[in-house]
Design an enzyme around this catalytic site. Structure first.
Site, PDB file in Angstrom:
ATOM      1  NE  ARG A  51      10.417   6.311 -23.989  1.00  0.00           N
ATOM      2  CZ  ARG A  51       9.888   6.730 -25.149  1.00  0.00           C
ATOM      3  NH1 ARG A  51      10.180   6.128 -26.287  1.00  0.00           N
ATOM      4  NH2 ARG A  51       9.040   7.730 -25.166  1.00  0.00           N
TER       5      ARG A  51
ATOM      6  CB  THR B  19       7.725   3.246 -33.426  1.00  0.00           C
ATOM      7  OG1 THR B  19       7.814   4.534 -32.842  1.00  0.00           O
ATOM      8  CG2 THR B  19       7.955   2.185 -32.392  1.00  0.00           C
TER       9      THR B  19
ATOM     10  CB  THR C 123      10.847   4.296 -31.507  1.00  0.00           C
ATOM     11  OG1 THR C 123      10.465   5.358 -32.370  1.00  0.00           O
ATOM     12  CG2 THR C 123      10.935   4.822 -30.090  1.00  0.00           C
TER      13      THR C 123
ATOM     14  CG  ASN D  21       9.709  10.656 -31.068  1.00  0.00           C
ATOM     15  OD1 ASN D  21       8.626  10.078 -31.155  1.00  0.00           O
ATOM     16  ND2 ASN D  21       9.797  11.904 -30.678  1.00  0.00           N
TER      17      ASN D  21
ATOM     18  CB  SER E  45       2.137   5.206 -27.144  1.00  0.00           C
ATOM     19  OG  SER E  45       1.708   6.460 -26.703  1.00  0.00           O
TER      20      SER E  45
ATOM     21  N   GLY F 159       3.324   3.597 -34.469  1.00  0.00           N
ATOM     22  CA  GLY F 159       2.142   4.445 -34.692  1.00  0.00           C
ATOM     23  C   GLY F 159       1.925   5.509 -33.642  1.00  0.00           C
ATOM     24  N   GLY F 160       2.943   5.831 -32.824  1.00  0.00           N
ATOM     25  CA  GLY F 160       2.774   6.877 -31.817  1.00  0.00           C
ATOM     26  C   GLY F 160       1.599   6.558 -30.906  1.00  0.00           C
TER      27      GLY F 160
HETATM   28  N1  GLY Z   1       8.161   7.866 -29.502  1.00  0.00           N
HETATM   29  C1  GLY Z   1       6.913   7.222 -29.524  1.00  0.00           C
HETATM   30  C2  GLY Z   1       6.627   6.443 -28.297  1.00  0.00           C
HETATM   31  O1  GLY Z   1       7.535   6.074 -27.585  1.00  0.00           O
HETATM   32  O2  GLY Z   1       5.490   6.191 -27.988  1.00  0.00           O
END
Ligand code: GLY
Length: 565
Positions: free
Chosen positions: A99, A376, A394, A396, A448, A468-469
Protein backbone atom coordinates in the site's frame (compact mmCIF):
# COMPACT_ATOMS: atom_id res chain seq x y z
CA UNK A 1 -16.27 -9.53 -25.42
CA UNK A 2 -16.07 -11.75 -22.35
CA UNK A 3 -13.35 -14.38 -22.54
CA UNK A 4 -14.17 -17.45 -20.48
CA UNK A 5 -12.49 -20.04 -22.72
CA UNK A 6 -15.02 -22.72 -21.74
CA UNK A 7 -14.19 -25.77 -23.80
CA UNK A 8 -16.60 -28.61 -23.16
CA UNK A 9 -14.91 -30.74 -25.79
CA UNK A 10 -11.39 -30.90 -24.41
CA UNK A 11 -11.97 -31.10 -20.66
CA UNK A 12 -10.90 -34.08 -18.60
CA UNK A 13 -13.28 -36.33 -16.69
CA UNK A 14 -12.26 -34.55 -13.49
CA UNK A 15 -12.96 -31.19 -15.02
CA UNK A 16 -16.42 -32.29 -16.10
CA UNK A 17 -17.44 -32.72 -12.46
CA UNK A 18 -17.14 -28.95 -12.16
CA UNK A 19 -19.42 -28.11 -15.10
CA UNK A 20 -22.56 -30.00 -14.28
CA UNK A 21 -25.41 -30.18 -16.75
CA UNK A 22 -28.30 -28.04 -15.66
CA UNK A 23 -26.31 -25.09 -14.36
CA UNK A 24 -26.81 -21.74 -16.01
CA UNK A 25 -23.21 -20.57 -15.72
CA UNK A 26 -20.22 -22.77 -16.44
CA UNK A 27 -16.73 -22.08 -15.16
CA UNK A 28 -13.56 -22.39 -17.18
CA UNK A 29 -11.65 -25.51 -16.14
CA UNK A 30 -8.03 -26.56 -15.92
CA UNK A 31 -6.12 -29.59 -14.68
CA UNK A 32 -2.89 -27.81 -13.75
CA UNK A 33 -3.80 -24.28 -12.84
CA UNK A 34 -6.02 -21.27 -13.41
CA UNK A 35 -5.66 -17.56 -14.07
CA UNK A 36 -8.54 -15.09 -13.67
CA UNK A 37 -7.90 -11.40 -14.36
CA UNK A 38 -9.85 -8.39 -15.57
CA UNK A 39 -8.03 -8.29 -18.91
CA UNK A 40 -7.62 -11.03 -21.49
CA UNK A 41 -4.11 -9.87 -22.42
CA UNK A 42 -2.92 -10.16 -18.81
CA UNK A 43 -4.64 -13.53 -18.40
CA UNK A 44 -2.96 -14.89 -21.54
CA UNK A 45 0.45 -13.61 -20.42
CA UNK A 46 0.05 -15.14 -16.94
CA UNK A 47 -1.23 -18.40 -18.45
CA UNK A 48 1.84 -18.59 -20.70
CA UNK A 49 4.17 -18.04 -17.74
CA UNK A 50 2.70 -21.09 -15.99
CA UNK A 51 2.60 -23.14 -19.19
CA UNK A 52 6.34 -22.50 -19.51
CA UNK A 53 7.03 -23.81 -16.00
CA UNK A 54 6.54 -20.70 -13.87
CA UNK A 55 4.58 -20.90 -10.66
CA UNK A 56 1.50 -18.93 -9.57
CA UNK A 57 3.61 -16.12 -8.06
CA UNK A 58 5.63 -15.76 -11.28
CA UNK A 59 2.35 -15.56 -13.19
CA UNK A 60 0.85 -13.06 -10.72
CA UNK A 61 3.80 -10.68 -10.81
CA UNK A 62 3.96 -10.86 -14.61
CA UNK A 63 0.20 -10.21 -14.78
CA UNK A 64 0.54 -7.28 -12.37
CA UNK A 65 3.09 -5.57 -14.62
CA UNK A 66 1.12 -6.46 -17.78
CA UNK A 67 -2.06 -4.90 -16.36
CA UNK A 68 -0.13 -1.67 -15.73
CA UNK A 69 0.22 -1.48 -19.51
CA UNK A 70 -3.00 -3.05 -20.79
CA UNK A 71 -5.37 -1.50 -18.27
CA UNK A 72 -3.81 1.76 -17.05
CA UNK A 73 -7.06 2.96 -15.45
CA UNK A 74 -6.36 0.62 -12.51
CA UNK A 75 -3.41 -1.65 -13.33
CA UNK A 76 -0.40 0.32 -12.22
CA UNK A 77 3.14 0.91 -11.17
CA UNK A 78 2.19 4.30 -9.69
CA UNK A 79 -0.16 2.89 -7.04
CA UNK A 80 -0.21 0.11 -4.50
CA UNK A 81 -2.06 -2.88 -3.17
CA UNK A 82 -2.03 -6.18 -1.36
CA UNK A 83 -1.07 -9.72 -2.34
CA UNK A 84 -2.00 -12.87 -0.42
CA UNK A 85 0.06 -15.96 -1.15
CA UNK A 86 -0.95 -19.38 0.14
CA UNK A 87 1.47 -22.28 -0.02
CA UNK A 88 -0.44 -25.39 0.99
CA UNK A 89 2.81 -27.40 1.18
CA UNK A 90 4.26 -25.31 4.01
CA UNK A 91 0.87 -24.24 5.34
CA UNK A 92 1.97 -20.61 5.15
CA UNK A 93 -0.40 -17.86 4.08
CA UNK A 94 1.35 -14.50 3.88
CA UNK A 95 0.19 -11.03 2.99
CA UNK A 96 2.43 -8.60 1.13
CA UNK A 97 1.41 -5.05 1.96
CA UNK A 98 2.54 -2.69 -0.77
CA UNK A 99 0.00 0.00 0.00
CA UNK A 100 1.14 3.58 -0.65
CA UNK A 101 2.40 5.73 2.22
CA UNK A 102 1.90 9.39 3.03
CA UNK A 103 5.00 11.49 2.27
CA UNK A 104 7.08 12.56 5.28
CA UNK A 105 5.93 16.18 4.85
CA UNK A 106 2.23 15.22 4.93
CA UNK A 107 0.15 16.86 7.65
CA UNK A 108 -3.21 16.12 9.20
CA UNK A 109 -4.69 19.31 7.76
CA UNK A 110 -3.07 19.28 4.32
CA UNK A 111 -6.41 18.95 2.52
CA UNK A 112 -8.13 21.72 4.48
CA UNK A 113 -8.33 25.44 3.64
CA UNK A 114 -7.49 28.30 6.02
CA UNK A 115 -10.96 27.99 7.58
CA UNK A 116 -10.41 24.31 8.36
CA UNK A 117 -12.79 23.17 5.62
CA UNK A 118 -11.89 20.16 3.53
CA UNK A 119 -11.12 20.89 -0.14
CA UNK A 120 -11.73 17.52 -1.83
CA UNK A 121 -10.02 18.56 -5.07
CA UNK A 122 -6.70 18.65 -3.20
CA UNK A 123 -6.79 15.02 -2.07
CA UNK A 124 -8.02 13.79 -5.44
CA UNK A 125 -6.61 15.66 -8.40
CA UNK A 126 -3.41 17.43 -7.34
CA UNK A 127 0.15 16.17 -6.96
CA UNK A 128 -0.45 15.96 -3.22
CA UNK A 129 -3.18 13.36 -3.82
CA UNK A 130 -0.49 10.77 -4.50
CA UNK A 131 0.86 8.47 -1.84
CA UNK A 132 4.37 7.03 -2.27
CA UNK A 133 3.78 4.17 -4.76
CA UNK A 134 4.31 0.58 -3.59
CA UNK A 135 3.57 -1.62 -6.59
CA UNK A 136 7.09 -2.06 -7.99
CA UNK A 137 8.53 -2.90 -4.56
CA UNK A 138 5.63 -5.18 -3.63
CA UNK A 139 5.54 -7.23 -6.82
CA UNK A 140 9.35 -7.51 -6.78
CA UNK A 141 9.33 -8.72 -3.18
CA UNK A 142 6.74 -11.39 -4.01
CA UNK A 143 8.84 -12.58 -6.94
CA UNK A 144 12.07 -12.62 -4.97
CA UNK A 145 10.60 -14.61 -2.07
CA UNK A 146 8.14 -16.94 -3.78
CA UNK A 147 8.78 -16.85 -7.52
CA UNK A 148 11.30 -18.52 -9.82
CA UNK A 149 11.59 -15.91 -12.60
CA UNK A 150 13.99 -12.99 -12.68
CA UNK A 151 12.42 -9.54 -12.46
CA UNK A 152 13.56 -8.94 -16.06
CA UNK A 153 11.64 -12.04 -17.18
CA UNK A 154 8.53 -10.95 -15.29
CA UNK A 155 8.71 -7.50 -16.87
CA UNK A 156 9.45 -8.65 -20.42
CA UNK A 157 5.82 -9.20 -21.56
CA UNK A 158 4.77 -5.80 -20.14
CA UNK A 159 7.67 -4.08 -21.90
CA UNK A 160 6.75 -5.76 -25.18
CA UNK A 161 3.10 -4.78 -24.75
CA UNK A 162 4.05 -1.17 -24.08
CA UNK A 163 6.52 -1.06 -27.02
CA UNK A 164 4.39 -2.87 -29.60
CA UNK A 165 1.08 -1.57 -28.30
CA UNK A 166 -2.22 -3.41 -28.37
CA UNK A 167 -5.54 -3.08 -30.10
CA UNK A 168 -7.84 -0.98 -27.94
CA UNK A 169 -10.93 -2.87 -26.73
CA UNK A 170 -14.24 -0.99 -26.34
CA UNK A 171 -13.95 -0.79 -22.53
CA UNK A 172 -10.60 1.00 -22.79
CA UNK A 173 -11.95 3.55 -25.29
CA UNK A 174 -15.04 4.13 -23.14
CA UNK A 175 -12.83 4.74 -20.08
CA UNK A 176 -10.77 7.35 -21.95
CA UNK A 177 -13.91 9.10 -23.13
CA UNK A 178 -15.55 9.09 -19.68
CA UNK A 179 -12.40 10.49 -18.03
CA UNK A 180 -11.39 12.98 -20.71
CA UNK A 181 -11.82 16.07 -18.54
CA UNK A 182 -9.21 14.72 -16.17
CA UNK A 183 -6.88 13.17 -18.74
CA UNK A 184 -6.79 16.44 -20.72
CA UNK A 185 -5.72 18.55 -17.80
CA UNK A 186 -1.98 17.79 -17.71
CA UNK A 187 0.40 17.91 -20.70
CA UNK A 188 2.20 14.76 -19.53
CA UNK A 189 -1.11 12.85 -19.36
CA UNK A 190 -2.36 14.17 -22.70
CA UNK A 191 0.87 12.97 -24.29
CA UNK A 192 0.07 9.38 -23.23
CA UNK A 193 -3.70 9.13 -23.52
CA UNK A 194 -4.41 11.36 -26.55
CA UNK A 195 -3.24 10.98 -30.12
CA UNK A 196 -0.56 13.46 -31.32
CA UNK A 197 -3.30 15.43 -33.13
CA UNK A 198 -5.15 15.85 -29.81
CA UNK A 199 -8.04 13.51 -30.62
CA UNK A 200 -9.26 10.56 -28.54
CA UNK A 201 -8.22 6.98 -29.23
CA UNK A 202 -10.99 4.68 -30.44
CA UNK A 203 -11.65 0.96 -30.11
CA UNK A 204 -9.78 -1.02 -32.76
CA UNK A 205 -6.81 1.39 -32.88
CA UNK A 206 -3.33 0.52 -31.61
CA UNK A 207 -2.18 2.06 -28.31
CA UNK A 208 1.55 2.28 -27.60
CA UNK A 209 3.30 3.59 -24.46
CA UNK A 210 6.99 4.18 -25.29
CA UNK A 211 7.82 6.16 -22.12
CA UNK A 212 6.26 3.48 -19.93
CA UNK A 213 8.24 0.84 -21.86
CA UNK A 214 11.44 2.76 -21.13
CA UNK A 215 10.57 2.98 -17.41
CA UNK A 216 9.84 -0.73 -17.19
CA UNK A 217 13.06 -1.48 -19.08
CA UNK A 218 15.08 0.57 -16.57
CA UNK A 219 13.51 -1.40 -13.72
CA UNK A 220 14.22 -4.68 -15.54
CA UNK A 221 17.87 -3.71 -16.02
CA UNK A 222 18.60 -2.10 -12.66
CA UNK A 223 16.13 -3.78 -10.28
CA UNK A 224 13.19 -2.48 -8.25
CA UNK A 225 15.21 0.14 -6.37
CA UNK A 226 15.60 1.97 -9.69
CA UNK A 227 11.99 3.09 -9.25
CA UNK A 228 12.77 4.38 -5.75
CA UNK A 229 16.33 5.67 -6.10
CA UNK A 230 17.19 5.89 -9.81
CA UNK A 231 16.11 7.90 -12.83
CA UNK A 232 12.45 7.01 -12.31
CA UNK A 233 12.57 8.31 -8.73
CA UNK A 234 14.16 11.50 -10.02
CA UNK A 235 11.43 11.92 -12.65
CA UNK A 236 8.79 11.56 -9.91
CA UNK A 237 10.60 14.01 -7.64
CA UNK A 238 10.95 16.48 -10.56
CA UNK A 239 7.24 16.10 -11.37
CA UNK A 240 6.42 16.88 -7.72
CA UNK A 241 8.82 19.82 -7.52
CA UNK A 242 7.40 21.34 -10.72
CA UNK A 243 3.85 21.29 -9.36
CA UNK A 244 4.16 21.89 -5.62
CA UNK A 245 3.84 18.22 -4.64
CA UNK A 246 5.12 17.10 -1.24
CA UNK A 247 6.54 13.71 -2.25
CA UNK A 248 10.35 13.86 -2.30
CA UNK A 249 13.23 11.71 -3.50
CA UNK A 250 13.76 10.81 0.18
CA UNK A 251 10.16 9.54 0.48
CA UNK A 252 10.73 7.27 -2.49
CA UNK A 253 14.06 6.01 -1.18
CA UNK A 254 12.46 5.26 2.19
CA UNK A 255 9.60 3.17 0.76
CA UNK A 256 9.55 -0.55 1.54
CA UNK A 257 6.68 -3.03 1.47
CA UNK A 258 5.76 -5.07 4.55
CA UNK A 259 5.03 -8.74 5.01
CA UNK A 260 2.03 -9.17 7.30
CA UNK A 261 0.04 -11.96 8.81
CA UNK A 262 -3.35 -12.12 7.11
CA UNK A 263 -6.56 -11.99 9.13
CA UNK A 264 -7.78 -15.53 9.74
CA UNK A 265 -11.31 -16.73 10.48
CA UNK A 266 -13.28 -19.99 10.35
CA UNK A 267 -16.59 -20.17 8.51
CA UNK A 268 -18.60 -23.39 8.61
CA UNK A 269 -15.40 -25.45 8.82
CA UNK A 270 -13.45 -23.54 6.14
CA UNK A 271 -10.38 -21.41 6.90
CA UNK A 272 -10.72 -17.87 5.57
CA UNK A 273 -7.56 -15.78 5.09
CA UNK A 274 -7.92 -12.15 4.03
CA UNK A 275 -6.00 -8.88 4.12
CA UNK A 276 -5.05 -7.39 7.46
CA UNK A 277 -4.76 -3.64 8.24
CA UNK A 278 -4.07 -1.17 6.71
CA UNK A 279 -6.93 -2.82 4.85
CA UNK A 280 -10.26 -3.13 6.61
CA UNK A 281 -11.18 -5.96 4.23
CA UNK A 282 -10.02 -9.00 6.17
CA UNK A 283 -11.31 -7.80 9.53
CA UNK A 284 -14.79 -7.15 8.23
CA UNK A 285 -15.24 -10.10 5.90
CA UNK A 286 -14.42 -12.35 8.85
CA UNK A 287 -16.64 -10.30 11.19
CA UNK A 288 -19.62 -10.51 8.82
CA UNK A 289 -19.11 -14.24 8.23
CA UNK A 290 -18.92 -14.81 11.99
CA UNK A 291 -22.28 -13.08 12.48
CA UNK A 292 -23.90 -14.99 9.60
CA UNK A 293 -22.54 -18.35 10.76
CA UNK A 294 -25.23 -18.32 13.46
CA UNK A 295 -28.01 -18.55 10.85
CA UNK A 296 -28.96 -21.34 8.47
CA UNK A 297 -28.34 -19.22 5.39
CA UNK A 298 -28.55 -22.21 3.07
CA UNK A 299 -32.07 -23.04 4.26
CA UNK A 300 -33.14 -19.41 4.00
CA UNK A 301 -32.08 -19.46 0.35
CA UNK A 302 -29.94 -17.43 -2.01
CA UNK A 303 -30.99 -13.77 -2.12
CA UNK A 304 -34.27 -14.44 -0.32
CA UNK A 305 -35.59 -11.45 1.64
CA UNK A 306 -34.63 -13.13 4.93
CA UNK A 307 -31.07 -13.83 3.75
CA UNK A 308 -30.58 -10.31 2.37
CA UNK A 309 -32.02 -8.85 5.59
CA UNK A 310 -29.54 -10.76 7.75
CA UNK A 311 -26.60 -10.03 5.43
CA UNK A 312 -27.47 -6.33 5.51
CA UNK A 313 -27.79 -6.25 9.29
CA UNK A 314 -24.38 -7.95 9.65
CA UNK A 315 -22.81 -5.60 7.06
CA UNK A 316 -24.13 -2.47 8.81
CA UNK A 317 -22.61 -3.46 12.10
CA UNK A 318 -19.24 -4.23 10.51
CA UNK A 319 -19.10 -0.93 8.58
CA UNK A 320 -19.96 1.02 11.73
CA UNK A 321 -16.90 -0.56 13.36
CA UNK A 322 -14.80 0.14 10.28
CA UNK A 323 -15.44 3.88 10.51
CA UNK A 324 -14.52 3.90 14.18
CA UNK A 325 -11.59 1.55 14.61
CA UNK A 326 -9.70 0.80 11.42
CA UNK A 327 -6.38 2.34 10.40
CA UNK A 328 -2.71 1.49 9.82
CA UNK A 329 -1.62 -0.77 12.70
CA UNK A 330 1.93 0.58 12.38
CA UNK A 331 0.48 3.82 13.80
CA UNK A 332 -2.71 3.03 15.72
CA UNK A 333 -4.05 0.21 17.85
CA UNK A 334 -6.86 -1.61 16.07
CA UNK A 335 -8.91 -4.02 18.23
CA UNK A 336 -8.54 -6.67 15.56
CA UNK A 337 -8.75 -9.69 17.83
CA UNK A 338 -12.07 -8.45 19.18
CA UNK A 339 -13.52 -7.52 15.80
CA UNK A 340 -12.92 -11.03 14.41
CA UNK A 341 -13.86 -12.94 17.57
CA UNK A 342 -16.80 -15.32 17.63
CA UNK A 343 -17.89 -13.87 21.00
CA UNK A 344 -18.19 -10.38 19.59
CA UNK A 345 -20.11 -11.76 16.59
CA UNK A 346 -22.50 -13.51 19.00
CA UNK A 347 -23.06 -10.23 20.82
CA UNK A 348 -23.73 -8.36 17.57
CA UNK A 349 -26.04 -11.16 16.36
CA UNK A 350 -28.07 -10.87 19.56
CA UNK A 351 -28.85 -7.29 18.55
CA UNK A 352 -30.27 -8.32 15.17
CA UNK A 353 -34.05 -8.57 14.88
CA UNK A 354 -35.01 -11.39 12.51
CA UNK A 355 -38.01 -9.45 11.25
CA UNK A 356 -37.06 -5.77 11.39
CA UNK A 357 -34.21 -3.61 10.12
CA UNK A 358 -32.25 -1.78 12.81
CA UNK A 359 -31.89 1.87 11.73
CA UNK A 360 -28.21 2.64 11.18
CA UNK A 361 -28.34 5.63 13.55
CA UNK A 362 -29.21 3.22 16.35
CA UNK A 363 -26.14 1.07 15.64
CA UNK A 364 -23.76 3.98 16.19
CA UNK A 365 -23.85 7.70 15.71
CA UNK A 366 -22.20 8.93 12.58
CA UNK A 367 -22.42 10.67 9.27
CA UNK A 368 -22.84 9.16 5.85
CA UNK A 369 -20.00 7.32 4.20
CA UNK A 370 -19.83 7.79 0.46
CA UNK A 371 -19.63 4.84 -1.85
CA UNK A 372 -15.92 4.77 -2.33
CA UNK A 373 -14.40 4.77 -5.75
CA UNK A 374 -14.52 1.91 -8.14
CA UNK A 375 -11.36 1.53 -10.08
CA UNK A 376 -9.23 -1.06 -8.50
CA UNK A 377 -8.45 -4.39 -10.09
CA UNK A 378 -8.24 -7.91 -8.73
CA UNK A 379 -6.73 -11.12 -10.07
CA UNK A 380 -6.58 -14.69 -8.77
CA UNK A 381 -4.03 -17.31 -9.83
CA UNK A 382 -3.45 -20.89 -8.64
CA UNK A 383 -1.11 -23.68 -9.72
CA UNK A 384 -0.83 -27.42 -9.13
CA UNK A 385 2.26 -27.07 -6.92
CA UNK A 386 -0.05 -25.83 -4.14
CA UNK A 387 0.47 -22.09 -4.57
CA UNK A 388 -2.42 -19.66 -4.79
CA UNK A 389 -2.21 -15.88 -5.21
CA UNK A 390 -4.94 -13.34 -4.58
CA UNK A 391 -3.94 -9.80 -5.57
CA UNK A 392 -5.83 -6.51 -5.46
CA UNK A 393 -4.09 -3.26 -6.41
CA UNK A 394 -5.21 0.21 -7.34
CA UNK A 395 -4.63 3.83 -8.28
CA UNK A 396 -7.82 4.64 -6.28
CA UNK A 397 -10.02 6.47 -8.82
CA UNK A 398 -10.13 5.44 -12.43
CA UNK A 399 -6.74 6.72 -13.75
CA UNK A 400 -5.89 7.77 -10.17
CA UNK A 401 -5.01 11.44 -9.88
CA UNK A 402 -5.01 11.74 -13.68
CA UNK A 403 -1.39 12.89 -13.49
CA UNK A 404 1.24 11.07 -15.55
CA UNK A 405 4.83 11.47 -14.37
CA UNK A 406 6.38 13.45 -17.21
CA UNK A 407 8.95 11.37 -19.04
CA UNK A 408 8.09 8.18 -17.16
CA UNK A 409 4.74 7.39 -18.79
CA UNK A 410 2.75 6.14 -15.79
CA UNK A 411 -0.10 7.57 -13.74
CA UNK A 412 0.18 8.57 -10.10
CA UNK A 413 -2.42 7.32 -7.65
CA UNK A 414 -4.76 9.56 -5.65
CA UNK A 415 -4.75 7.27 -2.65
CA UNK A 416 -4.31 10.13 -0.14
CA UNK A 417 -8.08 10.56 -0.51
CA UNK A 418 -8.50 7.30 1.41
CA UNK A 419 -7.27 9.05 4.57
CA UNK A 420 -9.66 11.02 6.75
CA UNK A 421 -9.24 14.53 5.39
CA UNK A 422 -10.45 15.99 8.68
CA UNK A 423 -10.55 14.09 11.92
CA UNK A 424 -13.92 13.79 13.56
CA UNK A 425 -15.85 15.58 10.81
CA UNK A 426 -17.24 14.34 7.53
CA UNK A 427 -15.45 15.79 4.53
CA UNK A 428 -17.27 17.52 1.69
CA UNK A 429 -18.39 14.14 0.35
CA UNK A 430 -19.55 12.89 3.75
CA UNK A 431 -16.53 10.71 4.59
CA UNK A 432 -16.20 10.29 8.31
CA UNK A 433 -12.92 11.54 9.68
CA UNK A 434 -11.97 8.58 11.88
CA UNK A 435 -9.13 9.34 14.28
CA UNK A 436 -7.51 5.98 13.49
CA UNK A 437 -7.25 6.97 9.82
CA UNK A 438 -6.00 10.56 10.18
CA UNK A 439 -3.10 11.66 7.96
CA UNK A 440 0.34 11.14 9.49
CA UNK A 441 3.77 11.16 7.81
CA UNK A 442 4.70 7.75 6.34
CA UNK A 443 1.39 6.22 7.41
CA UNK A 444 -0.64 3.99 5.09
CA UNK A 445 -4.20 5.08 4.32
CA UNK A 446 -7.10 2.77 5.18
CA UNK A 447 -8.23 0.48 2.38
CA UNK A 448 -11.15 -1.84 1.69
CA UNK A 449 -9.21 -4.15 -0.61
CA UNK A 450 -9.90 -7.76 0.35
CA UNK A 451 -7.74 -10.31 -1.44
CA UNK A 452 -8.99 -13.57 0.08
CA UNK A 453 -7.99 -17.24 0.06
CA UNK A 454 -10.23 -19.90 1.58
CA UNK A 455 -8.80 -23.29 2.49
CA UNK A 456 -10.65 -26.56 2.98
CA UNK A 457 -8.83 -29.13 5.12
CA UNK A 458 -5.52 -27.31 4.59
CA UNK A 459 -5.87 -27.19 0.79
CA UNK A 460 -6.44 -24.07 -1.28
CA UNK A 461 -10.14 -24.03 -2.15
CA UNK A 462 -11.24 -20.54 -3.14
CA UNK A 463 -9.18 -17.59 -4.39
CA UNK A 464 -11.13 -14.37 -4.71
CA UNK A 465 -11.31 -10.60 -4.26
CA UNK A 466 -12.69 -7.61 -6.15
CA UNK A 467 -12.50 -3.93 -6.99
CA UNK A 468 -15.36 -1.67 -5.90
CA UNK A 469 -14.20 0.68 -3.12
CA UNK A 470 -16.32 0.12 -0.04
CA UNK A 471 -18.22 -2.60 -1.94
CA UNK A 472 -15.07 -4.72 -2.21
CA UNK A 473 -15.69 -6.33 1.19
CA UNK A 474 -19.32 -7.25 0.50
CA UNK A 475 -18.62 -8.41 -3.06
CA UNK A 476 -15.89 -10.76 -1.88
CA UNK A 477 -18.11 -11.91 0.99
CA UNK A 478 -20.86 -12.90 -1.44
CA UNK A 479 -18.51 -14.99 -3.60
CA UNK A 480 -17.49 -16.87 -0.43
CA UNK A 481 -21.12 -17.29 0.71
CA UNK A 482 -22.34 -18.30 -2.74
CA UNK A 483 -19.83 -21.14 -2.80
CA UNK A 484 -20.00 -22.26 0.86
CA UNK A 485 -23.64 -21.56 1.75
CA UNK A 486 -25.31 -21.96 -1.59
CA UNK A 487 -23.06 -24.59 -3.21
CA UNK A 488 -22.59 -22.62 -6.42
CA UNK A 489 -19.91 -23.34 -8.96
CA UNK A 490 -17.42 -20.49 -9.25
CA UNK A 491 -18.90 -18.91 -12.38
CA UNK A 492 -22.39 -18.86 -10.83
CA UNK A 493 -20.95 -17.50 -7.57
CA UNK A 494 -19.24 -14.66 -9.44
CA UNK A 495 -22.10 -13.88 -11.84
CA UNK A 496 -24.97 -13.91 -9.29
CA UNK A 497 -26.66 -10.58 -8.43
CA UNK A 498 -25.14 -8.78 -5.44
CA UNK A 499 -26.32 -6.59 -2.62
CA UNK A 500 -24.42 -4.15 -0.42
CA UNK A 501 -24.99 -2.31 2.84
CA UNK A 502 -22.29 -0.10 4.38
CA UNK A 503 -24.14 1.20 7.45
CA UNK A 504 -24.41 4.74 6.09
CA UNK A 505 -26.14 5.64 3.86
CA UNK A 506 -28.80 3.46 5.51
CA UNK A 507 -29.86 1.61 2.40
CA UNK A 508 -29.41 -1.77 0.78
CA UNK A 509 -27.87 -1.25 -2.58
CA UNK A 510 -28.94 -3.99 -5.01
CA UNK A 511 -27.95 -4.98 -8.50
CA UNK A 512 -30.41 -5.80 -11.20
CA UNK A 513 -31.78 -9.35 -10.90
CA UNK A 514 -33.42 -9.44 -7.46
CA UNK A 515 -37.18 -9.80 -7.72
CA UNK A 516 -39.53 -6.89 -6.94
CA UNK A 517 -41.38 -9.18 -4.47
CA UNK A 518 -38.16 -9.69 -2.52
CA UNK A 519 -37.43 -5.97 -2.52
CA UNK A 520 -40.98 -5.27 -1.29
CA UNK A 521 -40.51 -7.75 1.58
CA UNK A 522 -37.27 -5.99 2.53
CA UNK A 523 -39.03 -2.62 2.51
CA UNK A 524 -41.76 -4.07 4.71
CA UNK A 525 -39.03 -5.04 7.20
CA UNK A 526 -37.98 -1.39 7.35
CA UNK A 527 -35.14 -1.36 4.83
CA UNK A 528 -34.60 1.29 2.18
CA UNK A 529 -33.62 -0.36 -1.07
CA UNK A 530 -31.71 1.37 -3.84
CA UNK A 531 -31.27 -0.30 -7.22
CA UNK A 532 -28.01 0.84 -8.82
CA UNK A 533 -25.20 -0.16 -11.16
CA UNK A 534 -23.33 -3.47 -11.06
CA UNK A 535 -20.86 -3.84 -8.20
CA UNK A 536 -17.36 -5.30 -8.24
CA UNK A 537 -15.48 -7.60 -10.60
CA UNK A 538 -14.54 -10.70 -8.60
CA UNK A 539 -12.14 -12.66 -10.81
CA UNK A 540 -12.11 -15.93 -8.84
CA UNK A 541 -10.90 -19.52 -8.71
CA UNK A 542 -12.34 -22.60 -6.99
CA UNK A 543 -10.31 -25.78 -6.66
CA UNK A 544 -12.47 -28.92 -6.62
CA UNK A 545 -11.89 -31.96 -4.39
CA UNK A 546 -10.42 -33.87 -7.34
CA UNK A 547 -7.88 -31.08 -7.93
CA UNK A 548 -9.65 -29.55 -10.93
CA UNK A 549 -9.19 -25.78 -11.14
CA UNK A 550 -12.33 -23.85 -12.05
CA UNK A 551 -12.28 -20.18 -12.96
CA UNK A 552 -14.97 -17.52 -12.87
CA UNK A 553 -14.42 -14.40 -14.98
CA UNK A 554 -16.71 -11.64 -13.78
CA UNK A 555 -19.17 -10.62 -16.54
CA UNK A 556 -19.32 -7.13 -15.02
CA UNK A 557 -16.11 -6.31 -16.94
CA UNK A 558 -16.22 -6.92 -20.69
CA UNK A 559 -12.50 -7.75 -20.79
CA UNK A 560 -12.57 -10.29 -17.91
CA UNK A 561 -10.86 -13.56 -18.67
CA UNK A 562 -10.34 -16.89 -16.91
CA UNK A 563 -7.92 -19.33 -18.53
CA UNK A 564 -7.18 -22.86 -17.35
CA UNK A 565 -4.05 -24.92 -17.93
N1 GLY B 1 -8.72 2.99 -2.89
C1 GLY B 1 -9.69 2.03 -2.54
C2 GLY B 1 -9.26 1.13 -1.43
O1 GLY B 1 -8.09 0.99 -1.19
O2 GLY B 1 -10.09 0.56 -0.76
Amino acid sequence: MLFTACSLISVSAGAQSAILEGERFHPTTGEHGMVATSHYLASQIAHDVMENGGNAVDAAVTAGFALAVAQPRSGNIGGGGFMLISDENSGDVVAIDYREKAPAAATETMFQNADGEVVPERSRFTHNAAGVPGTVAGLSLALERYGTLTLADALAPAIKLADDGFIIPPRFAEGLEQSQDRLKQWDSTRKVFYKPDGSLYHAGERFRQPELAATLRRIAELGPREFYEGETAQLIADEMAAHGGLMSAEDLAAYHPSIREPVHGRYRGYDVYAMSPPSSGGAHIVQILNILEGYDIHAMGFNSARTIHLMSEAMKRAYADRAEYLGDTDFVDVPLEGIVSKDYANELRDGIDLERATPSQEIAAGDPLPYESNETTHFSIADDSGLAVSNTYTLNFSYGSGIVVDGAGFLLNNEMDDFSAKTGTPNAYGLIGGEANRIEPEKRMLSSMTPTIVQKDGKNFLVTGSPGGSRIITTTLQVVMNVIDHGMNIQSAVSAPRIHHQWLPDEIRVEDGISPDTLALLEAMGHTVSQQDAMGAAQSIRIEDDGTFTGGADPRRSTSSALGL
